[in-house]
Design a protein around this motif. Structure first.
Motif, short mmCIF file in Angstrom:
data_model
loop_
_atom_site.label_atom_id
_atom_site.label_comp_id
_atom_site.label_asym_id
_atom_site.label_seq_id
_atom_site.Cartn_x
_atom_site.Cartn_y
_atom_site.Cartn_z
N VAL A 4 -10.18 14.40 -8.72
CA VAL A 4 -11.27 13.48 -8.38
C VAL A 4 -11.33 13.30 -6.87
N VAL A 5 -12.53 13.40 -6.32
CA VAL A 5 -12.76 13.06 -4.92
C VAL A 5 -13.55 11.76 -4.91
N VAL A 6 -13.02 10.78 -4.17
CA VAL A 6 -13.67 9.47 -4.04
C VAL A 6 -14.25 9.39 -2.64
N VAL A 7 -15.55 9.20 -2.54
CA VAL A 7 -16.19 9.07 -1.23
C VAL A 7 -16.30 7.58 -0.92
N GLY A 8 -15.58 7.15 0.09
CA GLY A 8 -15.56 5.74 0.47
C GLY A 8 -14.18 5.14 0.29
N GLY A 9 -13.58 4.71 1.39
CA GLY A 9 -12.23 4.14 1.34
C GLY A 9 -12.21 2.66 1.58
N GLY A 10 -13.26 1.96 1.10
CA GLY A 10 -13.25 0.50 1.13
C GLY A 10 -12.48 -0.05 -0.06
N PRO A 11 -12.62 -1.33 -0.34
CA PRO A 11 -11.83 -1.93 -1.43
C PRO A 11 -12.09 -1.32 -2.80
N VAL A 12 -13.33 -0.91 -3.06
CA VAL A 12 -13.64 -0.35 -4.39
C VAL A 12 -13.08 1.06 -4.54
N GLY A 57 -0.76 -3.66 -9.47
CA GLY A 57 0.37 -4.34 -8.87
C GLY A 57 0.14 -5.01 -7.54
N VAL A 58 -1.12 -5.35 -7.20
CA VAL A 58 -1.36 -5.97 -5.90
C VAL A 58 -1.82 -7.42 -6.02
N ALA A 59 -2.11 -7.90 -7.23
CA ALA A 59 -2.67 -9.25 -7.38
C ALA A 59 -1.71 -10.32 -6.87
N SER A 60 -0.44 -10.25 -7.26
CA SER A 60 0.50 -11.31 -6.90
C SER A 60 0.68 -11.41 -5.39
N GLY A 61 0.73 -10.27 -4.72
CA GLY A 61 0.86 -10.30 -3.26
C GLY A 61 -0.35 -10.93 -2.60
N GLN A 101 -11.08 -9.84 3.63
CA GLN A 101 -11.14 -8.48 3.13
C GLN A 101 -10.17 -7.55 3.85
N VAL A 102 -9.89 -7.81 5.11
CA VAL A 102 -8.96 -6.95 5.84
C VAL A 102 -7.59 -6.95 5.17
N LEU A 103 -7.16 -8.11 4.66
CA LEU A 103 -5.87 -8.19 3.98
C LEU A 103 -5.94 -7.51 2.61
N THR A 104 -7.07 -7.67 1.94
CA THR A 104 -7.25 -7.04 0.63
C THR A 104 -7.21 -5.52 0.76
N GLU A 105 -7.95 -5.00 1.73
CA GLU A 105 -7.97 -3.55 1.93
C GLU A 105 -6.59 -3.03 2.31
N GLU A 109 -4.64 -0.20 0.34
CA GLU A 109 -4.26 1.04 1.01
C GLU A 109 -2.76 1.29 0.89
N ARG A 110 -1.97 0.24 1.03
CA ARG A 110 -0.52 0.41 0.87
C ARG A 110 -0.18 0.95 -0.51
N ARG A 111 -0.88 0.45 -1.52
CA ARG A 111 -0.60 0.91 -2.88
C ARG A 111 -0.99 2.37 -3.04
N VAL A 112 -2.14 2.76 -2.52
CA VAL A 112 -2.56 4.16 -2.62
C VAL A 112 -1.57 5.07 -1.90
N VAL A 113 -1.19 4.70 -0.69
CA VAL A 113 -0.26 5.52 0.10
C VAL A 113 1.10 5.62 -0.60
N ALA A 114 1.54 4.53 -1.24
CA ALA A 114 2.81 4.58 -1.97
C ALA A 114 2.75 5.58 -3.13
N LEU A 115 1.57 5.71 -3.72
CA LEU A 115 1.40 6.64 -4.84
C LEU A 115 1.21 8.07 -4.36
N ASP A 116 0.53 8.25 -3.23
CA ASP A 116 0.30 9.57 -2.66
C ASP A 116 -0.03 9.41 -1.19
#
Length: 378
Positions: A4-12, A57-61, A101-105, A109-116
């Motif tokens: 899958v290629v996702v175009v757009g690296g905002g919160p969604v 796994g990001v809701a609690s943080g 939103q800066v904190l949300t993103e 991003e940390r979660r995505v980077v941790a996965l790949d």
């Protein structure tokens, strides 16, 4: 070829990427920005979105970083017109979370980077997309030059000016509204604490929401004559004139003005490409539903992507997804139109009548609970 290629690296886009990466799907996120946006932008995360974010796994943080808004008050002429509690809207998250939103993103991003660690490609401009029925090819320009990324599926999460929507010539009728607003973040000198406050004044609404770090966001509907340029002083003056509250312009960390538009695509699924978030539906920021709608799009689309990758025929499910999410977006548009209508200037005699009606309705427990559910997207 990736999955899958996702175009757009905002919160969604980041949220969808994390959902898929957790399931072992190979993903590349193409983001035009070379650095994350530092603007506070959207701040409200509704209970259904917190439940969705908990899946990665990001809701609690985020809850720990943000302010839990459990109550909203409506004020007119210095008197509380109505109060609304969010205690009953969710068992796990009985509040709207206020977090920039800066904190949300950053959390996403940390979660995505941790996965790949290689999933996000920044500074990537998409210039073309091609669907041959069995795969998708996306043309990209980066600092390293031109390239073509091949994927089984593509998802456009690239915002209101979606490049993918334009490249695919997808119809998305646009409606503009007369309403304009001025928004800014200031040190919180009020006694509202974690409550949200809506000032229903006859010259136009003023909204106020708590932020982390003893800050507060103020949003005011602008009069017919808009200031030459958005300024902290202009917003502070409007707030004081309408509410009597003195806002210290010198503590301002962000100020911007915005108009209101709505746009819904006719279709969210086009061959092997899907549109989600603002790429599929643009609604008024008043009510804070846009980012939340995008996350719920992604949560509903992710299992269908998994099925498509296994070559399962899910045409009926995709059509159902499309109908359901477009209905949700249309409902959000209607809610935002109601919110805007309630905040427009009215003659003083009608203002008194309107506020009395709002207060009477809010005093009925069943109506109050229903409105609270609508405001929190339940």
């Amino acid at each position: 070829m990736i999955d899958v290629v996702v175009v757009g690296g905002g919160p969604v886009g980041l949220y969808l990427a994390a959902l898929l990466l957790q399931q072992g799907v190979s993903v590349r996120v193409l983001e035009r920005r070379t650095e994350p946006d530092t603007h506070s932008r959207a701040i409200g995360i509704h209970p259904p979105s917190l439940e969705a974010l908990d899946r990665i796994g990001v809701a609690s943080g985020l809850v720990n970083e943000g302010v839990r808004i459990r109550r909203g008050v409506a004020i007119g002429g210095g008197v509380e017109v109505a109060g609304m509690s969010f205690d009953s809207v969710s068992g796990r998250f009985p509040f709207v979370l206020s977090v920039p939103q800066v904190l949300t993103e950053a959390a996403l991003e940390r979660r995505v980077v941790a996965l790949d660690g290689e999933a996000i490609i920044r500074g990537a401009t998409v210039t073309g997309i091609h669907d041959d029925g069995s795969a998708v090819a996306v043309d990209v320009v980066t600092a390293c030059g031109k390239s073509r990324i091949h994927a089984s599926l593509a998802v456009a999460a690239d915002g209101v000016r979606s490049t993918i929507r334009q490249l695919l010539a997808i119809p998305a009728p646009l409606r503009t509204y007369q309403d304009r607003y001025l928004m800014g973040d200031f040190a919180d000198g009020t006694a509202f604490g974690p409550d949200a406050a809506l000032f229903l004044e006859f010259p136009g609404i003023v909204e106020s929401f708590p932020l982390p770090g003893a800050m507060r966001r103020w949003v005011a509907r602008l009069p017919g004559t808009m200031p030459d340029a958005p300024s902290a002083g202009s917003l502070a003056r409007i707030v004081r004139e309408r509410t009597g509250i003195a806002v210290d312009a010198g503590t301002n960390s962000m100020v911007s003005s915005f108009g209101v538009r709505s746009r819904l695509v006719k279709r969210m699924v086009h061959g092997r490409t899907s549109l989600i978030g603002d790429a599929a539906h643009e609604i008024s920021p008043i009510g804070g539903q846009g980012m939340n709608l995008g996350w719920l799009d992604a949560a509903e689309l992710a299992p269908l992507i998994l099925n498509r990758l296994t070559h399962t025929d899910c045409g009926a499910d995709l059509r159902s997804f499309e109908r359901h999410r477009l209905r949700a977006a249309a409902k959000a548009v209607r809610q935002s139109e109601i919110n805007m209508a309630l905040g427009r200037p009215v003659p003083r005699p009608l203002w008194h009548v309107r506020n009395r009606l709002i207060g009477s309705a809010a005093s009925v427990a069943a109506i109050n609970s229903r409105v609270a559910a609508r405001f929190t997207m339940h």
